[in-house]
Design an enzyme around this catalytic site. Structure first.
Site, short mmCIF file in Angstrom:
data_model
loop_
_atom_site.label_atom_id
_atom_site.label_comp_id
_atom_site.label_asym_id
_atom_site.label_seq_id
_atom_site.Cartn_x
_atom_site.Cartn_y
_atom_site.Cartn_z
N LYS B 97 44.72 21.14 50.66
CA LYS B 97 43.53 21.93 50.95
C LYS B 97 42.36 21.02 50.67
O LYS B 97 42.04 20.75 49.50
CB LYS B 97 43.47 23.20 50.09
CG LYS B 97 42.14 23.93 50.29
CD LYS B 97 41.97 25.15 49.41
CE LYS B 97 40.50 25.58 49.44
NZ LYS B 97 40.24 26.77 48.63
N GLY B 158 33.87 32.29 45.32
CA GLY B 158 33.72 33.12 44.13
C GLY B 158 32.60 34.13 44.19
O GLY B 158 32.37 34.86 43.23
N ALA B 184 37.47 31.75 51.12
CA ALA B 184 36.30 31.85 50.24
C ALA B 184 35.39 33.02 50.59
O ALA B 184 35.13 33.30 51.76
CB ALA B 184 35.46 30.58 50.21
N GLY B 185 34.94 33.70 49.55
CA GLY B 185 33.97 34.77 49.70
C GLY B 185 34.55 36.17 49.70
O GLY B 185 33.80 37.14 49.60
N ALA B 206 41.25 33.54 45.89
CA ALA B 206 41.67 33.36 44.51
C ALA B 206 40.93 34.35 43.62
O ALA B 206 41.51 35.33 43.13
CB ALA B 206 41.42 31.93 44.05
N SER B 207 39.62 34.11 43.46
CA SER B 207 38.83 34.91 42.51
C SER B 207 38.96 36.40 42.73
O SER B 207 39.00 37.17 41.76
CB SER B 207 37.35 34.54 42.62
OG SER B 207 37.18 33.16 42.45
#
Lengths: 66, 256
Positions: B97, B158, B184-185, B206-207
């Site tokens: 990645k 995040g 992301a986001g 992830a987050s």
């Protein structure tokens, strides 16, 4: 001789190889990678790669990350 | 239909990042609940960052997932290429990645460095999955140099702001022949469902899971959201209209 390992000073025996240093730092070398003076040293080259006084060594491993 | 990425076939279209989990126990439960088969990890100095004190690789082995190392924190192509090569040596995978950050506050990618790094890694035999911005032109350039997918940000890493520019995500999907993975986001399940409804082939997050109050419940929600969004995208939604269209017929209405 004096090295910088992961940003901190470290004394190792003269003639130590990358493989020796990794053995000192981690219980098992799986998932570990090494760079010396900013250049990747592949796992297969660790035993033959002698460290020199003043070398900057990065010993890296798996960490959580997105 | 299975998900083909980098010559491999996956059942799950959800890629989970391991960053941000409070501990490895929660992380393992979340990975299992998510159904993810491809999981990101980072490379850091031994004994420093979370997970780097041991146990992470064993955990990922137990979960039976494929590893996707990242180049998080890199700011130049040179640095990212080195980290990718270190990760290949550490984890025995040529998948990466690719992240090359261009701005500290937003963590948005540096498109110029990203493209340079992608080109070099592709020619070195890597399967490159670049984290990119929602710029359709840059996404096409990344696909053109041989990236195995493009992974546009919905919004900053995040941030949980969801998909800021759905139009661009759709344009990216239309503009490349490789899988598009929204990366992301994502903040909650509806964001992941929207990504899939826009035509994305997968979602990486992830987050949204690891920092949720209940990561395991959120991992489950994300699993269903990605599946639901995919199904909805294929089902052919109704047109939006300004006025109502009754679903109950007027015929046969009684006169009272």
């Amino acid at each position: 001789m004096e090295l910088t390992v992961n940003g901190a000073g470290r004394s190792v025996a003269a003639g130590a190889s990358v493989a020796d240093l990794v053995r000192d730092l981690v219980a098992q070398p799986r998932g570990v990678a090494v760079a010396v003076n900013g250049e990747v040293v592949p796992r297969t080259g660790w035993p033959a790669r002698a460290l020199r006084d003043g070398d900057r060594v990065e010993v890296l491993t798996a960490a959580q990350g997105g | 239909m299975p998900f083909e990425l980098g010559g491999e076939t996956f059942t799950s279209r959800l890629i989970l990042g391991t960053g941000g989990a409070a501990n490895l126990h929660v992380l393992e439960q979340a990975i299992r609940a998510s159904g993810s088969e491809l999981v990101t990890l980072a490379l850091r100095r031994v004994g420093t960052a979370p997970g780097s004190t041991g146990g992470l690789l064993e955990l990922l082995d137990r979960c039976g997932v494929r590893l996707l190392p990242n180049t998080a924190g890199c700011h130049t192509a040179t640095e990212a290429v080195k980290v990718a090569r270190l990760a290949r040596d550490a984890f025995d995978t040529d998948w990466v990645k690719l992240e090359v950050i261009g701005d500290e506050r937003t963590l948005l990618p540096d498109g110029v460095e990203l493209l340079r790094a992608a080109e070099e890694l592709v020619s070195d035999g890597f399967t490159v999955l670049p984290y990119t911005s929602d710029d359709p032109v840059l996404a096409r350039r990344l696909a053109d140099v041989g990236c195995a997918a493009v992974m546009p940000a919905g919004s900053p890493i995040g941030s949980g702001l969801g998909i800021g520019n759905p139009h661009h995500i759709r344009l990216i999907r239309q503009g490349v022949d490789v899988p598009v993975i929204l990366d992301a986001g994502i903040g909650t399940a509806s964001d992941a469902a929207l990504a899939m409804e826009l035509g994305c082939d997968g979602v990486l997050l992830a987050s949204a899971v690891t920092r949720a109050a209940d990561p395991v419940a959120m991992a489950t929600a994300m699993r269903y959201a990605v599946e639901a969004g995919r199904l909805a995208a294929q089902a052919g939604r109704i047109e939006r209209r300004f006025h109502a269209l009754a679903s109950t017929p007027d015929e046969g209405r009684p006169e009272l």
